[in-house]
Design a protein around this motif. Structure first.
Motif, PDB file in Angstrom:
ATOM      1  N   ILE A  15       0.903  -1.220   0.000  1.00 24.76           N
ATOM      2  CA  ILE A  15       0.049  -0.001   0.016  1.00 24.76           C
ATOM      3  C   ILE A  15       0.815   1.117  -0.001  1.00 24.76           C
ATOM      4  O   ILE A  15       1.732   1.303   0.616  1.00 24.76           O
ATOM      5  CB  ILE A  15      -0.916  -0.193   1.123  1.00 24.76           C
ATOM      6  CG1 ILE A  15      -1.881  -1.338   1.322  1.00 24.76           C
ATOM      7  CG2 ILE A  15      -1.686   1.176   1.117  1.00 24.76           C
ATOM      8  CD1 ILE A  15      -2.614  -1.409   2.262  1.00 24.76           C
ATOM      9  N   ILE A  16       0.491   2.205  -0.854  1.00 27.12           N
ATOM     10  CA  ILE A  16       1.300   3.247  -0.719  1.00 27.12           C
ATOM     11  C   ILE A  16       0.473   4.499  -0.753  1.00 27.12           C
ATOM     12  O   ILE A  16      -0.631   4.390  -1.012  1.00 27.12           O
ATOM     13  CB  ILE A  16       2.084   3.359  -2.417  1.00 27.12           C
ATOM     14  CG1 ILE A  16       1.087   3.430  -3.423  1.00 27.12           C
ATOM     15  CG2 ILE A  16       3.061   2.411  -2.605  1.00 27.12           C
ATOM     16  CD1 ILE A  16       1.759   3.390  -4.820  1.00 27.12           C
ATOM     17  N   SER A  17       1.190   5.526  -0.222  1.00 30.14           N
ATOM     18  CA  SER A  17       0.395   6.936  -0.050  1.00 30.14           C
ATOM     19  C   SER A  17       1.173   8.149  -0.566  1.00 30.14           C
ATOM     20  O   SER A  17       2.382   8.030  -0.728  1.00 30.14           O
ATOM     21  CB  SER A  17      -0.051   6.805   1.278  1.00 30.14           C
ATOM     22  OG  SER A  17       1.007   7.228   2.191  1.00 30.14           O
ATOM     23  N   ALA A  18       0.568   9.024  -0.739  1.00 30.27           N
ATOM     24  CA  ALA A  18       1.418  10.344  -1.344  1.00 30.27           C
ATOM     25  C   ALA A  18       0.627  11.450  -1.145  1.00 30.27           C
ATOM     26  O   ALA A  18      -0.537  11.449  -0.866  1.00 30.27           O
ATOM     27  CB  ALA A  18       1.421  10.182  -2.987  1.00 30.27           C
ATOM     28  N   LEU A  19       1.319  12.682  -0.867  1.00 32.76           N
ATOM     29  CA  LEU A  19       1.115  14.001  -0.653  1.00 32.76           C
ATOM     30  C   LEU A  19       1.919  14.822  -1.624  1.00 32.76           C
ATOM     31  O   LEU A  19       2.914  14.739  -1.491  1.00 32.76           O
ATOM     32  CB  LEU A  19       0.990  14.460   0.606  1.00 32.76           C
ATOM     33  CG  LEU A  19       0.783  15.898   1.210  1.00 32.76           C
ATOM     34  CD1 LEU A  19      -0.658  16.352   1.003  1.00 32.76           C
ATOM     35  CD2 LEU A  19       1.158  16.014   2.492  1.00 32.76           C
ATOM     36  N   LYS A 139       9.266   2.936   4.321  1.00 24.06           N
ATOM     37  CA  LYS A 139       8.186   2.532   5.326  1.00 24.06           C
ATOM     38  C   LYS A 139       7.335   3.947   6.026  1.00 24.06           C
ATOM     39  O   LYS A 139       6.012   3.661   6.413  1.00 24.06           O
ATOM     40  CB  LYS A 139       8.561   1.529   6.151  1.00 24.06           C
ATOM     41  CG  LYS A 139       8.621   0.097   5.224  1.00 24.06           C
ATOM     42  CD  LYS A 139       8.631  -1.155   6.126  1.00 24.06           C
ATOM     43  CE  LYS A 139       7.584  -1.149   6.782  1.00 24.06           C
ATOM     44  NZ  LYS A 139       7.331  -2.270   7.486  1.00 24.06           N
ATOM     45  N   THR A 140       8.215   4.846   6.258  1.00 26.17           N
ATOM     46  CA  THR A 140       7.543   5.955   7.006  1.00 26.17           C
ATOM     47  C   THR A 140       7.675   7.253   6.006  1.00 26.17           C
ATOM     48  O   THR A 140       8.444   7.222   5.164  1.00 26.17           O
ATOM     49  CB  THR A 140       8.653   6.299   8.295  1.00 26.17           C
ATOM     50  OG1 THR A 140       9.943   6.638   7.769  1.00 26.17           O
ATOM     51  CG2 THR A 140       8.510   5.151   9.188  1.00 26.17           C
ATOM     52  N   GLU A 141       6.515   7.739   6.156  1.00 29.20           N
ATOM     53  CA  GLU A 141       6.378   9.007   5.186  1.00 29.20           C
ATOM     54  C   GLU A 141       7.533   9.996   5.191  1.00 29.20           C
ATOM     55  O   GLU A 141       7.976  10.334   6.280  1.00 29.20           O
ATOM     56  CB  GLU A 141       5.036   9.711   5.506  1.00 29.20           C
ATOM     57  CG  GLU A 141       4.794  10.638   4.281  1.00 29.20           C
ATOM     58  CD  GLU A 141       3.411  11.412   4.280  1.00 29.20           C
ATOM     59  OE1 GLU A 141       3.271  12.757   4.058  1.00 29.20           O
ATOM     60  OE2 GLU A 141       2.554  10.619   4.563  1.00 29.20           O
ATOM     61  N   THR A 142       7.979  10.227   4.161  1.00 34.55           N
ATOM     62  CA  THR A 142       9.182  11.095   3.708  1.00 34.55           C
ATOM     63  C   THR A 142       8.968  11.852   2.663  1.00 34.55           C
ATOM     64  O   THR A 142       8.334  11.455   1.614  1.00 34.55           O
ATOM     65  CB  THR A 142      10.460  10.070   3.503  1.00 34.55           C
ATOM     66  OG1 THR A 142      10.803   9.270   4.771  1.00 34.55           O
ATOM     67  CG2 THR A 142      11.537  11.214   3.407  1.00 34.55           C
TER      68      THR A 142
END
Length: 181
Positions: A15-19, A139-142
């Motif tokens: 699962i991937i996420s983005a901003l 694995k941690t948002e960067t």
């Protein structure tokens, strides 16, 4: 008749996420910067991969909710597109550079990579692809920044292009074979 039984290893989904944030550098009478700005519109856009982004409108907020996509082994996501950044660059300015910052996170280590990172001019994906295909998403948002204050992404830009509600950025991600167990 011979029958052959075979099984494939169970492959974990990632699962991937983005901003998205966008930052501009321009000159008029003096050099100015504008941003970072969040998009007012987030959308899943077909035309690149086969996996849709869930909750693409979440890229419009700077909170703990994110757009997500779930990729199996060797899949590529659709584009996640952010537009309508609300810039008001003066018409006599010269655009010197564009920087896009994307907050990236993957649920698995060393298996999700950039596939495409491009800009959108008048609703058309354009310019150089700045995907960093050799660095996995953490694995941690960067936050990861693409382009910069003197980078035009291989094309020309006018203030009208940047101020247009259809100016923005896209990202697509890919999953590699390295996530097989």
């Amino acid at each position: 008749m011979n029958k052959h039984n075979f099984s494939l290893p169970l492959l974990p989904k990632s699962i991937i996420s983005a901003l998205f944030f966008l930052f501009l550098s321009a000159t008029g009478v003096a050099q100015n910067t504008d941003g970072p700005n969040l998009p007012d519109v987030g959308a899943d856009l077909t035309g690149n991969g086969t996996v849709a982004w869930s909750f693409p409108t979440r890229i419009t907020l700077s909170d703990d909710s994110r757009a997500t996509a779930t990729l199996d082994n060797r899949q590529i996501s659709n584009y996640l597109k952010g537009t309508s950044y609300g810039f008001a660059i003066p018409t006599n300015a010269t655009i010197l550079g564009i920087q896009v910052t994307i907050g990236r996170r993957a649920s698995s280590t060393n298996c999700i990579y950039d596939n495409q990172v491009k800009l959108v001019k008048n609703n058309i994906i354009t310019g150089s692809n700045y995907a960093v295909s050799l660095t996995p998403w953490p694995k941690t948002e960067t936050d990861y920044s693409y382009g910069g204050p003197s980078d035009l992404w291989g094309t020309t830009w006018s203030p009208a292009d940047i101020n247009n509600v259809n100016f923005g950025a896209v990202v697509a991600a890919s999953s590699t074979a390295s996530n097989s167990q």
